[in-house]
Motif scaffolding. Structure first.
Motif, mmCIF file in Angstrom:
data_model
loop_
_atom_site.group_PDB
_atom_site.id
_atom_site.type_symbol
_atom_site.label_atom_id
_atom_site.label_comp_id
_atom_site.label_asym_id
_atom_site.label_seq_id
_atom_site.Cartn_x
_atom_site.Cartn_y
_atom_site.Cartn_z
ATOM 1 N N GLU A 38 0.801 -1.138 -0.077
ATOM 2 C CA GLU A 38 0.059 0.122 0.153
ATOM 3 C C GLU A 38 0.894 1.352 -0.148
ATOM 4 N N GLN A 41 2.303 1.555 -3.361
ATOM 5 C CA GLN A 41 1.111 1.947 -4.265
ATOM 6 C C GLN A 41 0.826 3.313 -4.229
ATOM 7 N N ASP A 42 0.870 3.709 -3.137
ATOM 8 C CA ASP A 42 0.411 5.337 -2.877
ATOM 9 C C ASP A 42 1.605 6.345 -3.299
ATOM 10 N N LYS A 46 1.312 8.351 -6.504
ATOM 11 C CA LYS A 46 1.121 10.100 -6.720
ATOM 12 C C LYS A 46 2.300 10.415 -7.531
ATOM 13 N N TYR A 66 2.839 14.992 -0.947
ATOM 14 C CA TYR A 66 2.330 13.868 -0.512
ATOM 15 C C TYR A 66 2.316 13.931 1.150
ATOM 16 N N THR A 291 -9.355 3.805 -2.079
ATOM 17 C CA THR A 291 -9.031 4.821 -1.254
ATOM 18 C C THR A 291 -10.376 5.561 -0.352
#
Length: 609
Positions: A38, A41-42, A46, A66, A291
């Motif tokens: 996760e 991925q985030d 971004k 971010y 999300t």
């Protein structure tokens, strides 16, 4: 309470020139594969929403920022002790070590070593300075082997999570985009550092942030929305009780399992779109459910049939109850071998979390239990075959690599009958160009130890079960003192094979091929690993059937194995010596066994059974 300071910092500002410690009584580093996936991925998602290959490096300064949350620090005697946030800081340190090693040979590398460690009087110390972890962090930084036997839980998890980062970091960021991503990570990702000047004050801040004024979770907000649309008060109470019961059962598996279950359910049944990996791409159903599933459902209520009160009652009492119950059983099967769901466990051994929405996709709440089981086995077997083929061909199976392709499969099999499902999945396997025969040089290398160990465990277990020997698969993959390790049939002695190899490089390439490997107890390798083949051969006969098959005695008094050899027509043969040509023959044998284990006709047999 004394002064409390809050300061938003970039990763560079947070780590450069700063040391963080963790008190001995603090909990272990407990992040699992899921959290690493996760995080990657985030961060990468971004970054990729702004990145274009035509950009100059300076353009990264204008990319989106971010926020990675906050950490709470107790500043005692001019030393920073982490009260809350060690999971993220440890994971960030591992990511930085990985990126440091990934860019080491590049001319355009970004200086990040001072975010990982500092050096004083020629002595290096890590910026996240925890004594019991330093030796393993050093091994990861220098890329040297590390034995985690009898080490604390945090050390074992650090080793495993670093491997997760290696396996899940997107391939499309390892080329020209890499320095751009590193620049963005250290300059555009922010963490709020909250500093207190005593443990008491730091823990007061921690408790206040966690115990008072808690914002509702997406799960709470989804439940609230659904219940608010039920008019019958008794039905509302009943639905609420069912919801609590299911959530509590999921939370017994682990933190956030209820959130993952809901994401998996909604994606599996309703996701029709996914965001393209390019600048300016709009999030699709798959992304939004991941999300903000509570908002996605509210926005799409009519599309999924939530119009009036009975619809909302049905959605909780039938759909929510059914899919979360199936998810719960699948998660249990992923951590413990379960009869009929073995493939779910095999897939989880590769850390392949994308299997869950796939497994739920064809299921309907009105399916009979035997139909549910049949569908799950079909999809799990498809995933098992797909992963095996990709790994055999040195292909990546990380979340980012596989996400789009698995979304397409998931969308194509939603609600299908077993017969339709088998046909679709079989066709998708038939369309693959890479099969086991595509790579006759599968070998062990630095990145695929776990995959090769899984291949050897499955091959060995298959041979033994086919030879009427009880399965020992769990034993082959377990950890600890008595664990099994990959054994090279040839010792690490290239001089013994100088007659067949003109260079050490050629010898080692052959030595690492899967046909020259076995899975044997660690104690065997320690005792006999360096011996010449002829001296190891008698000892192989006392090991598993794959090792025994090298020894002529295996072909004398072994009725179960001999019956399987005749039935399968596989080219088993003993070897009094083991030369280059023998290893090549053994390589072909392993390939044939793999084709038998991961045969797509398994899907047809599941329909006919």
């Amino acid at each position: 309470m004394r002064e409390i300071l809050g300061d938003a910092k970039t990763i560079c500002q947070l780590l450069k020139g700063n040391k963080y410690s963790i008190d001995y009584y603090q909990r272990e580093y407990k992040w699992e594969t899921k959290q690493i996936q996760e995080l990657l991925q985030d961060l990468t998602g971004k970054f990729l929403s702004d990145f274009e290959s035509s950009h100059e490096r300076q353009a990264v300064a204008n990319y989106g920022h971010y926020f990675l949350g906050s950490i709470i620090i107790s500043n005692k005697e001019n030393k920073k002790f982490i009260i809350d946030g060690q999971q993220r800081l440890t994971s960030l340190s591992l990511l930085l070590i990985f990126l440091y090693n990934l860019q080491k040979e590049r001319l355009d590398q970004v200086k990040i070593d001072d975010l990982i460690f500092s050096e004083k009087f020629a002595k290096k110390s890590f910026n996240l300075d925890v004594e019991e972890r330093n030796s393993c962090m050093e091994a990861l930084f220098t890329q040297t082997p590390f034995d985690d036997t009898d080490k604390p839980e945090s050390v074992k998890n650090i080793i495993d999570r670093y491997q997760d980062i290696k396996e899940n970091f997107p391939e499309d960021l390892t080329g020209d985009a890499l320095p751009y991503f590193i620049d963005w990570l250290i300059e555009n990702v922010h963490i709020v550092e909250i500093t207190a000047y005593s443990d008491e004050d730091a823990y007061t801040v921690f408790e206040t942030m966690n115990d008072r004024g808690l914002s509702l979770t997406p799960t709470d907000m989804l439940k609230g929305f659904l219940l608010a649309n039920i008019n019958d008060e008794s039905k509302k109470v009943q639905a609420n009780q069912l919801w609590k019961q299911q959530v509590n059962a999921l939370l017994e598996l682990g933190k956030e399992e209820e959130t993952d279950a809901i994401k998996t359910w909604l994606r599996s049944q309703y996701a029709q779109t996914i965001r393209d990996r390019k600048k300016g791409a709009v999030p699709g159903d798959f992304d939004r459910i991941g999300t903000e599933f509570h908002r996605w459902l509210r926005d799409n209520r009519q599309k999924i049939g939530l119009i009036n009160s009975p619809d909302f009652i049905r959605f909780i009492e039938r759909d929510f109850a059914f899919y979360t119950r199936q998810y719960l059983e699948l998660r249990k099967a992923s951590v413990s071998l379960t009869s009929g769901l073995e493939e779910v466990f095999y897939n989880s051994q590769h850390g392949f979390t994308l299997q869950y929405p796939l497994l739920l996709a064809p299921l309907n709440p009105d399916d009979e239990p035997q139909v549910v089981n049949q569908k799950i086995r079909l999809v799990a077997s498809f995933v098992d075959i797909l992963l095996a083929r990709r790994l055999w061909n040195f292909r990546n199976i990380t979340y980012n690599t596989m996400q789009y392709a698995m979304f397409v499969v998931m969308r194509d099999i939603q609600g299908k009958s077993p017969i339709e499902l088998a046909a679709i999945l079989h066709q998708k396997l038939d369309e693959q160009t890479e099969v086991f025969a595509s790579n006759d040089r599968l070998r062990l290398h630095q990145q695929n130890y776990n995959a090769i160990k899984q291949f050897l465990a499955r091959i060995t277990d298959h041979l033994e079960r086919q030879s009427a020997i009880a399965s020992r698969y769990s034993e082959y993959i377990s950890s600890g003192h008595n664990r099994y390790e990959i054994e090279h049939i040839w010792a690490n002695k290239p001089e013994r094979h100088a007659d067949e190899f003109s260079s050490k490089e050629d010898f080692f390439e052959y030595r690492n091929r899967i046909g020259g490997l076995l899975l044997l107890p660690k104690s065997f390798n320690a005792s006999y690993g360096d011996l010449p083949y002829a001296e190891k051969l008698p000892h192989y006969y006392g090991q598993n059937i794959l090792a025994q098959s090298l020894n002529p005695q295996c072909y004398d008094h072994n009725p179960g194995f001999l019956a399987y050899k005749q039935r399968s027509n596989l080219p088993f043969q003993p070897y009094e010596e083991f030369k280059k040509a023998d290893l090549e023959a053994r390589q072909k044998l392993y390939q044939k066994i793999a084709e038998e284990i991961w045969n797509p006709e398994r899907l047809i047999r599941l329909i006919e059974s």
